[in-house]
Design an enzyme around this catalytic site. Structure first.
Site, PDB file in Angstrom:
ATOM      1  N   HIS A 306       0.848  -1.195   0.000  1.00 41.43           N
ATOM      2  CA  HIS A 306       0.000   0.000   0.000  1.00 41.43           C
ATOM      3  C   HIS A 306       0.873   1.230   0.000  1.00 41.43           C
ATOM      4  O   HIS A 306       1.926   1.230   0.641  1.00 41.43           O
ATOM      5  CB  HIS A 306      -0.928   0.006   1.230  1.00 41.43           C
ATOM      6  CG  HIS A 306      -2.078   0.928   1.059  1.00 41.43           C
ATOM      7  ND1 HIS A 306      -1.979   2.270   1.321  1.00 41.43           N
ATOM      8  CD2 HIS A 306      -3.327   0.711   0.592  1.00 41.43           C
ATOM      9  CE1 HIS A 306      -3.141   2.836   1.033  1.00 41.43           C
ATOM     10  NE2 HIS A 306      -3.973   1.920   0.592  1.00 41.43           N
ATOM     11  N   ASP A 363      -8.013  -5.176  -0.485  1.00 37.39           N
ATOM     12  CA  ASP A 363      -8.463  -5.882  -1.686  1.00 37.39           C
ATOM     13  C   ASP A 363      -8.121  -7.363  -1.656  1.00 37.39           C
ATOM     14  O   ASP A 363      -8.698  -8.154  -2.398  1.00 37.39           O
ATOM     15  CB  ASP A 363      -7.822  -5.250  -2.934  1.00 37.39           C
ATOM     16  CG  ASP A 363      -8.387  -3.881  -3.194  1.00 37.39           C
ATOM     17  OD1 ASP A 363      -9.601  -3.708  -2.998  1.00 37.39           O
ATOM     18  OD2 ASP A 363      -7.626  -2.981  -3.570  1.00 37.39           O
TER      19      ASP A 363
HETATM   20  N1  CMC Z   1       4.389  -7.512  -5.061  1.00 42.09           N
HETATM   21  C1  CMC Z   1       5.743  -7.532  -5.154  1.00 42.09           C
HETATM   22  N2  CMC Z   1       6.526  -6.457  -4.927  1.00 42.09           N
HETATM   23  C2  CMC Z   1       5.929  -5.311  -4.603  1.00 42.09           C
HETATM   24  C3  CMC Z   1       4.517  -5.204  -4.485  1.00 42.09           C
HETATM   25  C4  CMC Z   1       3.741  -6.358  -4.719  1.00 42.09           C
HETATM   26  N3  CMC Z   1       2.413  -6.333  -4.613  1.00 42.09           N
HETATM   27  N4  CMC Z   1       4.192  -3.944  -4.144  1.00 42.09           N
HETATM   28  C5  CMC Z   1       5.346  -3.264  -4.047  1.00 42.09           C
HETATM   29  N5  CMC Z   1       6.390  -4.080  -4.320  1.00 42.09           N
HETATM   30  C6  CMC Z   1       7.822  -3.748  -4.253  1.00 42.09           C
HETATM   31  C7  CMC Z   1       8.272  -2.907  -5.441  1.00 42.09           C
HETATM   32  O1  CMC Z   1       8.739  -3.724  -6.492  1.00 42.09           O
HETATM   33  C8  CMC Z   1       9.343  -2.061  -4.823  1.00 42.09           C
HETATM   34  O2  CMC Z   1      10.491  -2.857  -4.684  1.00 42.09           O
HETATM   35  P1  CMC Z   1      11.981  -2.188  -4.785  1.00 42.09           P
HETATM   36  O3  CMC Z   1      12.037  -1.212  -3.632  1.00 42.09           O
HETATM   37  O4  CMC Z   1      12.911  -3.341  -4.668  1.00 42.09           O
HETATM   38  O5  CMC Z   1      12.029  -1.523  -6.132  1.00 42.09           O
HETATM   39  C9  CMC Z   1       8.826  -1.769  -3.410  1.00 42.09           C
HETATM   40  O6  CMC Z   1       7.975  -2.894  -3.103  1.00 42.09           O
HETATM   41  C10 CMC Z   1       8.020  -0.477  -3.286  1.00 42.09           C
HETATM   42  O7  CMC Z   1       6.990  -0.494  -4.281  1.00 42.09           O
HETATM   43  P2  CMC Z   1       6.382   0.796  -4.956  1.00 42.09           P
HETATM   44  O8  CMC Z   1       5.747   0.400  -6.261  1.00 42.09           O
HETATM   45  O9  CMC Z   1       7.412   1.886  -4.995  1.00 42.09           O
HETATM   46  O10 CMC Z   1       5.286   1.217  -3.902  1.00 42.09           O
HETATM   47  P3  CMC Z   1       4.089   2.222  -4.149  1.00 42.09           P
HETATM   48  O11 CMC Z   1       3.798   2.833  -2.826  1.00 42.09           O
HETATM   49  O12 CMC Z   1       4.379   3.116  -5.302  1.00 42.09           O
HETATM   50  O13 CMC Z   1       2.906   1.231  -4.618  1.00 42.09           O
HETATM   51  C11 CMC Z   1       1.040  -0.206  -4.628  1.00 42.09           C
HETATM   52  C12 CMC Z   1       1.867   0.819  -3.821  1.00 42.09           C
HETATM   53  C13 CMC Z   1      -0.257  -0.512  -3.846  1.00 42.09           C
HETATM   54  C14 CMC Z   1       0.638   0.396  -5.988  1.00 42.09           C
HETATM   55  C15 CMC Z   1       1.880  -1.495  -4.822  1.00 42.09           C
HETATM   56  O14 CMC Z   1       2.224  -2.041  -3.566  1.00 42.09           O
HETATM   57  C16 CMC Z   1       1.181  -2.531  -5.701  1.00 42.09           C
HETATM   58  O15 CMC Z   1       1.308  -2.489  -6.922  1.00 42.09           O
HETATM   59  N6  CMC Z   1       0.417  -3.507  -5.069  1.00 42.09           N
HETATM   60  C17 CMC Z   1      -0.347  -4.465  -5.818  1.00 42.09           C
HETATM   61  C18 CMC Z   1      -1.674  -3.848  -6.271  1.00 42.09           C
HETATM   62  C19 CMC Z   1      -2.653  -3.689  -5.125  1.00 42.09           C
HETATM   63  O16 CMC Z   1      -2.877  -4.573  -4.337  1.00 42.09           O
HETATM   64  N7  CMC Z   1      -3.298  -2.507  -5.081  1.00 42.09           N
HETATM   65  C20 CMC Z   1      -4.338  -2.196  -4.107  1.00 42.09           C
HETATM   66  C21 CMC Z   1      -3.956  -1.109  -3.156  1.00 42.09           C
HETATM   67  S1  CMC Z   1      -5.089  -1.048  -1.735  1.00 42.09           S
HETATM   68  C22 CMC Z   1      -6.602  -0.501  -2.354  1.00 42.09           C
HETATM   69  C23 CMC Z   1      -6.580   0.911  -2.732  1.00 42.09           C
HETATM   70  O17 CMC Z   1      -6.593   1.750  -1.811  1.00 42.09           O
HETATM   71  O18 CMC Z   1      -6.574   1.215  -3.932  1.00 42.09           O
END
Ligand code: CMC
Length: 427
Positions: A306, A363
């Site tokens: 998240h 989710d």
């Molecule tokens: N699986 C594997 N690795 C992950 C995941 C995941 N679900 N989420 C983040 N990471 C890793 C990412 O690769 C990165 O690694 P590194 O630091 O080595 O490059 C690190 O964790 C940080 O990720 P980020 O993309 O910079 O984090 P963010 O804050 O930009 O993204 C997120 C948050 C929710 C978009 C992301 O965690 C994600 O894509 N999750 C899967 C989709 C999901 O479940 N979304 C629903 C969110 S909750 C409902 C809502 O409020 O919308």
């Protein structure tokens, strides 16, 4: 004594006011930054940028706190109901019994959707994704309600809130009826809001519909958990579209589109599809965990991580329990649930996920409950939208009443400098 922040740029020092929110969040006010220094800030994804002051929702991602108008999500999920929470979000206070009854009755005044909307719906192929259809139908409501809401007129604003709550619920379920080829259903003004969702979706003319009160209660709770989440992607979209003084339906329609993406609300559908894929490929959870950790592989574990919660998602804790209760009460034995549990265990113990604070989010569990309720997977994000609607309305209303300026970020241009045009024959 009021605090200030000092910025040094090209040997000159500039002072900026610092203010503190009611929960001690510290903000450096850079409203005058460009005027004073000629520089702007750059913050991709707005990870450090507060776009507004808001009194609606408080969220502390480190501590796992979520509160609507000061009330904890745990208490609201336990003691309140979705319409009461909607009223709280939009109008700022818990309603009295009389106000709540009035609110429900006023929503009922608007539950009939113009019959001509059916023609628009019929224009979509049955295979169209319900979120796309919902976004379009919400926007189309503007055509049938062309008069812009005068936000300075309390009665007009109140009516617009009730109208949006009434009509959105109906058109949201129509997206499913159309997909299934069922005749469209009408809201029953003698029944409750969430009960109506189940009827609108599943009642068919050939047999009486039996409502399962346990399902209605669980759904009500799920809607409460989704009702607001401060400045997330779809809510920021609603505020920014509304900041151009586009109408409420147009702004909500944009919010639906933003919510659709798999990194936001679309994750609930993506979770179930991922679980199904793991199941169909032999149920090897470890293989998918390895894929998620592989930087060469774009695969992510859907339902994990998240942007704001870096400890745990308080909604996920409540929903996990609700999932257990609902599945036990309904006697559901679901192989996808077993995979979900394995995945949750591995991910919670794995260093990669621990180091990045990637916990199961709301989710991850909601899809499992929806599946047990017999809701088709393409409708999961629509359910999220129904739940999020009062939050969008509350945020739109707050933005307009606070007379916020049009949202218009700047950029750092990295393209070509001025160059002479080359005629096509010389390129
Ligand atoms: N699986 C594997 N690795 C992950 C995941 C995941 N679900 N989420 C983040 N990471 C890793 C990412 O690769 C990165 O690694 P590194 O630091 O080595 O490059 C690190 O964790 C940080 O990720 P980020 O993309 O910079 O984090 P963010 O804050 O930009 O993204 C997120 C948050 C929710 C978009 C992301 O965690 C994600 O894509 N999750 C899967 C989709 C999901 O479940 N979304 C629903 C969110 S909750 C409902 C809502 O409020 O919308």
């Amino acid at each position: 004594m009021s605090k200030t922040a000092i910025l040094e740029l090209d040997g000159k020092k500039y002072e900026f006011p610092v203010y503190v929110g009611t929960e001690n969040e510290v903000a450096i006010d850079i409203e005058k930054l460009r005027g004073a220094t000629g520089a702007i800030t750059i913050d991709p994804g707005y990870k450090n940028t507060g776009s507004c002051n808001s009194e609606i929702t408080f969220l502390d991602g480190e501590e796992g706190i979520l509160r609507y108008r000061g009330y904890s999500i745990e208490e609201l999920a336990d003691k309140s109901n979705f319409l009461e929470v909607s009223y709280l979000l939009v109008f700022g206070q818990l309603p009295t019994a009389k106000q709540l009854e009035q609110f429900e009755n006023d929503i009922r005044k608007y539950t009939l959707v113009n019959e001509e909307m059916k023609t628009i719906l019929e224009g979509f192929p049955k295979t169209a994704h319900p979120m796309g259809v919902l976004s379009s139908l919400t926007s189309a409501l503007t055509a049938f309600n062309p008069k812009p809401v005068n936000v300075d007129n309390e009665k007009e604003l109140y009516d617009a809130v009730c109208k949006t709550m009434g009509k959105f619920m109906v058109i949201a379920t129509w997206t499913y009826r159309r997909r299934m080829g069922y005749p469209l259903n009408y809201y029953d003004n003698t029944k409750g809001y969430v009960e109506n969702f189940m009827r609108l979706m599943f009642e068919i003319p050939t047999e009486p519909y039996k409502m399962d009160n346990k399902v209605v209660a669980a759904l009500d709770k799920l809607f409460i958990l989704h009702a607001d989440h401060e400045q997330n992607c779809s809510t920021s979209t609603v505020r920014i579209v509304g900041s151009s003084h586009a109408g409420l339906f147009a702004s909500i329609s944009a919010g639906v589109s933003a919510l659709w993406g798999p990194l936001h609300g679309g994750a609930n559908q993506a979770v179930l599809e991922m679980l199904q894929e793991i199941h169909d490929n032999g149920g090897d959870v470890d293989k998918y965990v390895l894929k998620a950790k592989d930087k060469e592989d774009p695969f992510r574990l859907m339902g994990f991580g998240h942007r704001v919660y870096k400890n745990f998602d308080p909604r996920a804790t409540i929903i996990k329990k609700a999932a257990d209760d609902v599945l036990t009460a309904m006697g559901v034995d679901d192989p996808l649930l077993d995979i979900a549990k394995k995945l949750e265990k591995v991910a919670l113990e794995d260093e990669y996920f621990k180091a990045r604070s990637l916990y199961p989010n709301v989710d991850f569990y909601s899809g499992i409950i929806y599946r047990a309720m017999g809701i088709p997977v393409e409708m999961y994000t629509v359910l999220f939208a129904i739940g999020r609607l009062p939050g969008w309305i509350a945020q739109w209303k707050e933005m307009r009443l606070n007379k916020e300026p049009i949202g218009r970020p700047r950029q750092v241009y990295m393209g070509e400098n001025l160059r002479a045009f080359v005629p096509v024959e010389k390129r």
